[in-house]
Design a protein around this motif. Structure first.
Motif, short mmCIF file in Angstrom:
data_model
loop_
_atom_site.label_atom_id
_atom_site.label_comp_id
_atom_site.label_asym_id
_atom_site.label_seq_id
_atom_site.Cartn_x
_atom_site.Cartn_y
_atom_site.Cartn_z
N GLU A 1 2.16 -56.04 12.44
CA GLU A 1 3.31 -55.24 12.89
C GLU A 1 3.01 -54.52 14.20
N ILE A 2 1.84 -53.90 14.29
CA ILE A 2 1.49 -53.15 15.51
C ILE A 2 1.36 -54.09 16.70
N ASP A 3 0.83 -55.27 16.46
CA ASP A 3 0.69 -56.26 17.53
C ASP A 3 2.05 -56.63 18.12
N SER A 4 3.08 -56.61 17.30
CA SER A 4 4.42 -57.00 17.75
C SER A 4 5.09 -55.95 18.62
N TYR A 5 4.55 -54.73 18.66
CA TYR A 5 5.15 -53.67 19.47
C TYR A 5 5.13 -54.00 20.96
N VAL A 6 4.07 -54.68 21.40
CA VAL A 6 3.93 -55.06 22.81
C VAL A 6 3.66 -56.57 22.84
N PRO A 7 4.70 -57.38 22.76
CA PRO A 7 4.54 -58.83 22.60
C PRO A 7 3.73 -59.51 23.70
N ASP A 8 3.84 -59.01 24.94
CA ASP A 8 3.13 -59.70 26.03
C ASP A 8 1.63 -59.44 26.02
N MET A 9 1.17 -58.57 25.11
CA MET A 9 -0.27 -58.33 24.96
C MET A 9 -0.76 -58.77 23.58
N SER A 10 -0.01 -59.63 22.93
CA SER A 10 -0.34 -60.05 21.57
C SER A 10 -1.64 -60.86 21.50
N LEU A 11 -2.34 -60.70 20.38
CA LEU A 11 -3.52 -61.52 20.10
C LEU A 11 -3.16 -62.74 19.25
N GLY A 12 -1.90 -62.85 18.87
CA GLY A 12 -1.45 -64.01 18.13
C GLY A 12 -1.12 -65.16 19.08
N GLY A 13 -0.78 -66.31 18.52
CA GLY A 13 -0.41 -67.46 19.34
C GLY A 13 -1.52 -67.84 20.30
N GLY B 1 -2.67 -65.74 22.58
CA GLY B 1 -3.19 -64.50 23.14
C GLY B 1 -4.70 -64.36 23.01
N HIS B 2 -5.27 -63.55 23.88
CA HIS B 2 -6.71 -63.28 23.85
C HIS B 2 -6.96 -61.90 24.43
N GLY B 3 -8.13 -61.35 24.18
CA GLY B 3 -8.46 -60.01 24.66
C GLY B 3 -9.03 -59.17 23.52
N THR B 4 -9.01 -57.86 23.72
CA THR B 4 -9.55 -56.93 22.73
C THR B 4 -8.59 -55.76 22.54
N HIS B 5 -8.33 -55.41 21.29
CA HIS B 5 -7.47 -54.28 20.95
C HIS B 5 -8.25 -53.28 20.10
N PHE B 6 -8.00 -51.99 20.33
CA PHE B 6 -8.57 -50.93 19.51
C PHE B 6 -7.42 -50.13 18.90
N LEU B 7 -7.39 -50.06 17.58
CA LEU B 7 -6.41 -49.25 16.87
C LEU B 7 -7.13 -48.04 16.30
N ILE B 8 -6.77 -46.87 16.81
CA ILE B 8 -7.46 -45.63 16.45
C ILE B 8 -6.46 -44.69 15.77
N ARG B 9 -6.84 -44.23 14.55
CA ARG B 9 -5.94 -43.36 13.81
C ARG B 9 -6.72 -42.56 12.77
N PRO B 10 -6.53 -41.23 12.73
CA PRO B 10 -5.66 -40.44 13.60
C PRO B 10 -6.35 -40.13 14.93
N ALA B 11 -5.56 -40.11 16.00
CA ALA B 11 -6.11 -39.73 17.29
C ALA B 11 -6.45 -38.24 17.29
N ASN B 12 -7.47 -37.90 18.05
CA ASN B 12 -7.87 -36.50 18.17
C ASN B 12 -6.69 -35.66 18.66
N GLU B 13 -6.43 -34.55 17.99
CA GLU B 13 -5.27 -33.70 18.33
C GLU B 13 -5.37 -33.14 19.75
N ILE B 14 -6.56 -33.10 20.31
CA ILE B 14 -6.72 -32.62 21.69
C ILE B 14 -5.99 -33.53 22.67
N LEU B 15 -5.86 -34.81 22.32
CA LEU B 15 -5.19 -35.76 23.21
C LEU B 15 -3.76 -35.32 23.50
N GLU B 16 -3.03 -34.97 22.47
CA GLU B 16 -1.64 -34.56 22.65
C GLU B 16 -1.55 -33.27 23.46
N SER B 17 -2.44 -32.35 23.21
CA SER B 17 -2.45 -31.09 23.97
C SER B 17 -2.73 -31.34 25.44
#
Length: 518
Positions: free
Chosen positions: A208-220, A222-238
């Motif tokens: 599902e997350i991969d589908s959010y940005v189709p032109d950067m997909s690792l499916g089909g 696609g190639h490259g590296t993705h990092f899914l980080i959760r929860p992000a450090n609250e300092i980032l938003e600040s």
């Protein structure tokens, strides 16, 4: 006989505790994407989910690469063809890129962005695509005492034919990693509960997350590296929200201008970067859009320009243009070399400078106001190694050449202001190898090469100011007093050629005096 042993906490000490902060950690991951021959590296931060996703379309990693390079600390990225070590892959259709992330800081610094990460990577080697490799790591486990590094098991799975892991696939990997908790002898119930809550946050669907940005997909294909980080450090938003019209956030200061896109000879970046802040579904903004940084047009339109190169003895040979008048050759000696080659090596420089007041600038008022605001937010002298920015140079709060310090002693003699300047110092990975970065990416190590480098640039700025902008300077003519001109005199100065034809005798003297340097 005995051997060194490493606690798991060594990972935290080498990564999260070493890196200067989240912006520096992201910059390191951008460098890794550059080294992987990516054309694009993009971040999407989804606030409502606390989800940070970094994607690149580089060459990616095979299972072997991931296990033997990414999960191996202290890899010998520069020691190729020795002891069976192969060189990192490169794209056959692109120019060779120097390896900028050789210290391995980027992968360990991910822990500064968030406590757990799902890594998805798919390699392209020639025309062939490998299986998708997926791994899960909870970094906080490496902060705790009582466990050795080799005791922690990292779950790695592969997926064939462009298939992406589902919710159940990732849940199984999270459960597998969670078994490491059983090895901890000093973990209380509160800590165990916290781990379980965080584990549950990473139970998501990569498809599902991969589908959010189709032109950067690792499916089909696609190639490259993705990092899914959760929860992000609250300092980032600040940090993101600290940006104002007059002051850039630390994130903007670190990530804008990642590639040199401001000087006219570098209009096309080596790699394109983006950081999209998804405040809401219908409210998305790229906070490091290239338009937020200095453009080649703005660079050309600045009042003054200084460009050229320093040779291996620290001597400057280049051109100077004052008030947009034609460039003249200009040389500066450096006594510090004492006839010996410098350790810092030869390098190039290209600086643009604007006047402190619109009344004394050649730039139209509206354009001047916009550019002046931008220099107040992002002005400074940036350093680029092989086209990629070195932090923290260029940050308005990091006056590494002590420009403002000199102005406090005598502003009319030292003239230049750190925040009215923007430009690039260009160094090379090979020619300037002695200019090496600190492990935490907080600038260069304070060795002899760096001291020479700074002294050469300080000498240049002092000489520029003395020769062109001080009343008794060799080439100053009228410029030493330009800040005191009244508007009609500025018009004469800016439009001097047509004025001379119709000017009175006294006006002609005024105009001619201002260009005695040429």
């Amino acid at each position: 006989m005995a051997n060194f042993k490493a606690r798991a906490r060594a990972i935290d000490m080498l990564g999260r505790q070493q890196i200067a902060g989240i912006p520096s950690a992201i910059s390191e991951l951008f460098k890794n994407a550059h080294d992987a021959y990516a054309d694009k590296v993009e971040v999407d931060y989804y606030r409502s989910d606390g989800l940070f996703v970094l994607r690149d379309d580089g060459l990616g990693m095979t299972y072997h690469d991931f296990e033997n390079r990414w999960l191996t600390i202290g890899t010998e990225s520069k020691m190729v063809n020795r002891r069976g070590i192969s060189a990192p892959p490169h794209a056959a259709d692109k120019a060779i890129r120097p390896i900028l992330g050789e210290k391995g800081i980027g992968r360990l610094a991910i822990a500064a962005i968030g406590s757990q990460v799902l890594i998805l990577t798919r390699a392209k080697r020639g025309e062939a695509l490998s299986d998708l490799v997926v791994a899960y790591i909870h970094w906080r486990l490496f902060e705790l005492p009582g466990i050795d590094l080799n005791e922690i098991e990292i779950p790695i799975r592969t997926f064939k034919d462009g298939h992406l892991p589902s919710y159940s696939d990732i849940s199984e990997m999270v459960d597998s990693f969670a078994k490491n908790i059983d090895k901890l002898r000093y973990l209380d119930d509160e800590e165990i509960t916290r781990f379980k809550l965080e584990f549950d946050q990473m139970r998501l669907s990569a498809d599902e997350i991969d589908s959010y940005v189709p032109d950067m997909s690792l499916g089909g294909d696609g190639h490259g590296t993705h990092f899914l980080i959760r929860p992000a450090n609250e300092i980032l938003e600040s940090d993101i929200d600290s940006s104002t019209f007059t002051r850039a956030s630390s994130l903007e200061k670190a990530l804008l201008g990642f590639s040199n896109v401001m000087t006219p000879d570098h209009e096309k970046p080596v790699i394109q970067t983006a950081f999209r802040d998804h405040k809401r579904i219908d409210d998305v903004i790229d906070i490091i859009d290239e338009r937020g940084f200095f453009s080649p047009t703005e660079f050309r339109n600045a009042d003054h320009h200084f460009s050229g190169q320093f040779n291996e003895y620290g001597q400057f040979d280049g051109e100077v243009s004052v008030y947009q008048e034609g460039a003249r050759e200009y040389k500066i000696p450096w006594a510090g070399s004492k006839g010996k080659k410098t350790q810092c090596g030869p390098f190039k420089i290209n600086i643009a400078y604007i006047q402190g007041k619109s009344q004394t600038s050649t730039i139209p008022t509206e354009e001047y106001n916009l550019l002046s605001n931008k220099t107040n937010r992002l002005g400074g002298l940036y350093i680029y190694k092989s086209g990629i920015r070195i932090l923290p140079y260029g940050d308005t709060d990091y006056d590494w050449l002590e420009i403002e310090k000199r102005r406090t002693f005598k502003a009319n003699r030292y003239y230049f202001s750190h925040r009215q300047m923007f430009g690039a110092v260009e160094i090379d990975l090979i020619k300037n190898s002695e200019l090496s970065e600190k492990a935490g990416r907080e600038g260069f190590r304070e060795n002899k090469a760096y001291r020479e480098f700074r002294d050469i640039l300080k000498n240049m700025l002092v000489r520029f100011a003395a020769d062109f902008f001080v009343e008794d300077g060799v080439y100053s003519g009228y410029f030493g007093e330009v800040d005191h001109l009244i508007p009609w005199q500025i018009d004469h100065l800016i439009n001097w050629r047509p004025v001379v034809e119709n000017a009175s005798r006294s006006d002609s003297k005024l105009v001619n005096k201002s260009y005695n340097y040429s």
